[in-house]
Design an enzyme around this catalytic site. Structure first.
Site, PDB file in Angstrom:
ATOM      1  N   ASP A  83     -99.790  32.493  -9.057  1.00 18.71           N
ATOM      2  CA  ASP A  83     -99.434  31.106  -9.323  1.00 18.71           C
ATOM      3  C   ASP A  83     -98.827  30.578  -8.022  1.00 18.71           C
ATOM      4  O   ASP A  83     -97.660  30.863  -7.730  1.00 18.71           O
ATOM      5  CB  ASP A  83     -98.422  31.062 -10.465  1.00 18.71           C
ATOM      6  CG  ASP A  83     -98.194  29.652 -10.987  1.00 18.71           C
ATOM      7  OD1 ASP A  83     -98.846  28.736 -10.493  1.00 18.71           O
ATOM      8  OD2 ASP A  83     -97.354  29.500 -11.894  1.00 18.71           O
ATOM      9  N   ASP A  88     -95.845  19.487  -6.158  1.00 18.30           N
ATOM     10  CA  ASP A  88     -96.497  18.707  -7.208  1.00 18.30           C
ATOM     11  C   ASP A  88     -96.340  17.231  -6.874  1.00 18.30           C
ATOM     12  O   ASP A  88     -95.441  16.853  -6.111  1.00 18.30           O
ATOM     13  CB  ASP A  88     -95.858  19.020  -8.566  1.00 18.30           C
ATOM     14  CG  ASP A  88     -96.776  18.694  -9.740  1.00 18.30           C
ATOM     15  OD1 ASP A  88     -97.914  18.253  -9.494  1.00 18.30           O
ATOM     16  OD2 ASP A  88     -96.350  18.882 -10.896  1.00 18.30           O
ATOM     17  N   THR A 152    -104.333  23.871 -13.325  1.00 21.35           N
ATOM     18  CA  THR A 152    -103.519  23.741 -14.533  1.00 21.35           C
ATOM     19  C   THR A 152    -103.239  22.299 -14.927  1.00 21.35           C
ATOM     20  O   THR A 152    -102.954  22.012 -16.087  1.00 21.35           O
ATOM     21  CB  THR A 152    -102.185  24.478 -14.357  1.00 21.35           C
ATOM     22  OG1 THR A 152    -101.485  23.918 -13.228  1.00 21.35           O
ATOM     23  CG2 THR A 152    -102.415  25.965 -14.122  1.00 21.35           C
ATOM     24  N   SER A 153    -103.307  21.389 -13.968  1.00 25.26           N
ATOM     25  CA  SER A 153    -103.160  19.963 -14.269  1.00 25.26           C
ATOM     26  C   SER A 153    -103.780  19.162 -13.138  1.00 25.26           C
ATOM     27  O   SER A 153    -103.762  19.590 -11.976  1.00 25.26           O
ATOM     28  CB  SER A 153    -101.690  19.572 -14.440  1.00 25.26           C
ATOM     29  OG  SER A 153    -101.004  19.714 -13.209  1.00 25.26           O
ATOM     30  N   VAL A 192     -96.942  15.707 -23.809  1.00 26.69           N
ATOM     31  CA  VAL A 192     -95.745  15.782 -24.649  1.00 26.69           C
ATOM     32  C   VAL A 192     -94.630  14.982 -23.985  1.00 26.69           C
ATOM     33  O   VAL A 192     -94.376  15.139 -22.790  1.00 26.69           O
ATOM     34  CB  VAL A 192     -95.300  17.248 -24.841  1.00 26.69           C
ATOM     35  CG1 VAL A 192     -94.037  17.316 -25.697  1.00 26.69           C
ATOM     36  CG2 VAL A 192     -96.416  18.054 -25.483  1.00 26.69           C
ATOM     37  N   ALA A 194     -91.517  15.009 -23.263  1.00 24.16           N
ATOM     38  CA  ALA A 194     -90.291  15.800 -23.088  1.00 24.16           C
ATOM     39  C   ALA A 194     -90.398  16.588 -21.796  1.00 24.16           C
ATOM     40  O   ALA A 194     -91.491  16.728 -21.236  1.00 24.16           O
ATOM     41  CB  ALA A 194     -90.082  16.750 -24.267  1.00 24.16           C
ATOM     42  N   ASP A 201     -94.480  29.308 -16.064  1.00 29.41           N
ATOM     43  CA  ASP A 201     -94.429  30.771 -16.179  1.00 29.41           C
ATOM     44  C   ASP A 201     -95.193  31.225 -17.420  1.00 29.41           C
ATOM     45  O   ASP A 201     -95.922  32.227 -17.389  1.00 29.41           O
ATOM     46  CB  ASP A 201     -92.972  31.240 -16.284  1.00 29.41           C
ATOM     47  CG  ASP A 201     -92.172  30.925 -15.036  1.00 29.41           C
ATOM     48  OD1 ASP A 201     -92.690  31.156 -13.937  1.00 29.41           O
ATOM     49  OD2 ASP A 201     -91.030  30.452 -15.165  1.00 29.41           O
TER      50      ASP A 201
END
Length: 283
Positions: A83, A88, A152-153, A192, A194, A201
């Site tokens: 990872d 970001d 992942t995004s 989401v 939040a 992880d």
């Protein structure tokens, strides 16, 4: 803990700054070497999988590379899941001198790579503006070493609307007869409202676990990984809202991921997010 820039409505992990305080020591390269020497002296240095995440020290990262090389020499079938936590949303939050170490030393060792869009762009020097760009970037990452790449995004628009996050994956596997199989998938993941700590992880760990169970089926591995994320986050946000009370925003402590309570979902998740196959071929 994997660090991320805090973002709303995302499955991506965030910086530890979401907590008011944190304590502890940063492991140095020398200390890591001492620990590894102890493992070797006790003859317990036989691993099937290695997973690495956040590091902000160049000597520590290079020590990790040396250890993984040695472990792969002892067990050529060892699977290394990397990872490459660097940043970001267009900003790095590790020193820039780590980038060439990742590009030239870490990524070539990796079997499975799980960058976000920004990290994939850093590693390849290519921008992702379209799905075709993402496919090209994943192919470039394959050429650097990893058989499996999962973005992942991304910032790509979802066909299901702005309440969804787009993730993509690519897997190239060499068969015993010398031919290659190539599978590319896309997933629309519900956002989401939040902020959580530790979801990155969890994502990487679940990718490791489900690619172990489905080593040649990226679609199923990703569906199970993302579905685990969905169940854990849904259980966490439900609990947090109950603890916070009506009209109040949950605290970071209340948003601690409900991992133990999600044991059954982690082990056998009901599939709630399906992956779309973009491309599947044999050569």
């Amino acid at each position: 803990c994997r660090r991320r820039r805090p973002t709303q409505k995302s499955l991506e992990p965030i910086q530890m700054g979401s907590y008011a305080h944190w304590k502890g020591q940063v492991l140095t390269a020398e200390e890591l070497n001492v620990l590894y020497e102890g493992i070797k002296l006790n003859n317990v240095n036989h691993y099937d999988y290695i997973l690495t995440g956040y590091s902000r020290d160049i000597s520590f990262l290079e020590t990790v590379v040396d250890i993984i090389k040695e472990l792969k020499k002892a067990n050529p079938s060892l699977v290394y899941v990397c990872d490459p936590v660097m940043g970001d949303q267009g900003a790095m939050y590790v020193p820039e001198n780590l980038l060439p170490v990742y590009k030239n030393k870490v990524v070539p060792l990796a079997d499975i790579l799980t960058p976000n869009q920004f990290e994939a762009e850093l590693l390849t020097g290519r921008k992702i503006n379209t799905e075709e760009d993402a496919i090209e970037v994943m192919d470039l990452l394959h050429k650097m070493g990893p058989e499996t790449v999962v973005l992942t995004s991304t910032d790509l628009p979802s066909k299901q609307g702005d309440q969804f996050l787009v993730a993509l994956g690519s897997q190239k596997i060499k068969k015993p007869d010398g031919t290659n199989t190539d599978q590319k998938i896309c997933m629309d993941i519900p956002k989401v409202d939040a902020v959580f700590v530790g979801t990155g992880d969890l994502f990487a760990a679940m990718m490791l676990a489900w690619t172990h169970h489905h080593p040649k089926d990226l679609k199923t591995a990703c569906e199970k990984t993302v579905s685990v994320m969905h169940h854990v986050i849904k259980r966490t946000i439900t609990y947090a809202n109950e603890m916070a009370g009506p009209g109040k925003r949950p605290t970071p402590a209340q948003l601690e991921l409900r991992m133990v309570q999600s044991k059954a979902d982690i082990e056998n998740p009901t599939i709630v997010v399906e992956a779309k196959v973009l491309q599947k071929s044999s050569q």
